[in-house]
Scaffold this active site. Sequence first.
Site, short mmCIF file in Angstrom:
data_model
loop_
_atom_site.label_atom_id
_atom_site.label_comp_id
_atom_site.label_asym_id
_atom_site.label_seq_id
_atom_site.Cartn_x
_atom_site.Cartn_y
_atom_site.Cartn_z
CB THR A 1 -0.08 22.71 20.44
OG1 THR A 1 -0.43 24.10 20.41
CG2 THR A 1 -0.22 22.17 21.84
CG ASN B 1 -2.43 25.72 17.01
OD1 ASN B 1 -3.38 25.72 17.78
ND2 ASN B 1 -1.20 25.97 17.42
CD GLU C 1 -4.71 24.66 20.65
OE1 GLU C 1 -3.73 24.69 21.43
OE2 GLU C 1 -5.72 25.35 20.81
#
Length: 311
Positions: free
Chosen positions: A206, A208, A260
Amino acid sequence: MFVSHDPRALRSLAGWQFCAATIGNFDGVHRGHQELLRRTVECARSKGLPAVVVTFDPHPAAVFTEYPPKFLCSRQQCLELLEELGVDGVLLMPFTRELAEQSAESFCRRVLQDDLGVRELFVGYDFRLGCDQAGADRMRDFGTYDLTQVGAVMEGGTPISSTRIRKALAEGRLDEANTLLGRAFSVRGEIVHGAGRGGPLLGVPTANLDLDDAQAMPAPAAYATSARLLDGPEEERGWRMAVTSFCKNPTFDGTHLTLETHLLDFHGDIYGRQLEVRFMGELRKEKRFNGLDALIAQLKADMEQRRAMPL
């Protein structure tokens, strides 16, 4: 599009003698703002004039209160949206207490009439200006321009407003917020290192985002999103399907909200780059799962659900 903090500098830079203008805060550039801008640009084109927006930075509320309203889009996003709508120039006036103490008549005659050369002025249905909070009726007497007051754009029997959009977002009514905006709500930020669980632990890397605390956000949930990189190689910058979690990661006993985003079918090191995330719809509410297997299964289901939706 020309942008300046000084009205005379803007007029000189762009090289115009007179202009058509509109004035306001334009937070979110929502459908109500879009109608005001459309009318301004349409008038400007018909009369052979540039279309100019007069706005303020920071938001006036930030000068008078410790807790101003969260912004719906960044200043850069706002400028990009204004340009897309045909605006030729933006006067981005620094808003200070000294400016706030000016009367509407002083501002209209000095800034709008003398400095900018406004000949056609458009204001919203509820616009007020100056320390005396003058509305359209009084402002008509404060300059040599012709003033047009544009009525409210209604949705569900209520005027569209930035306040209404912020409330819809906070209360988990993303579809309503997107309808009022006239586009999908989006946020931008720098991609930073997170807890490091996405790729190594879950198999779902992911991005962030480091977000401005003053940014308005939707309610905590998992969302179907689209995302695009704003810098780096051109071939990596297009919109991509994505799934975004905006929550406290309750499965891992998190305490802070984090954003995320997993970009579907994308692999690469993108730390430090700028990402825009567009919220298309809610997938599910924030939830605590009983173990990693249950969480991973849900993430896979989220991605499959996203694939079945438009970009």
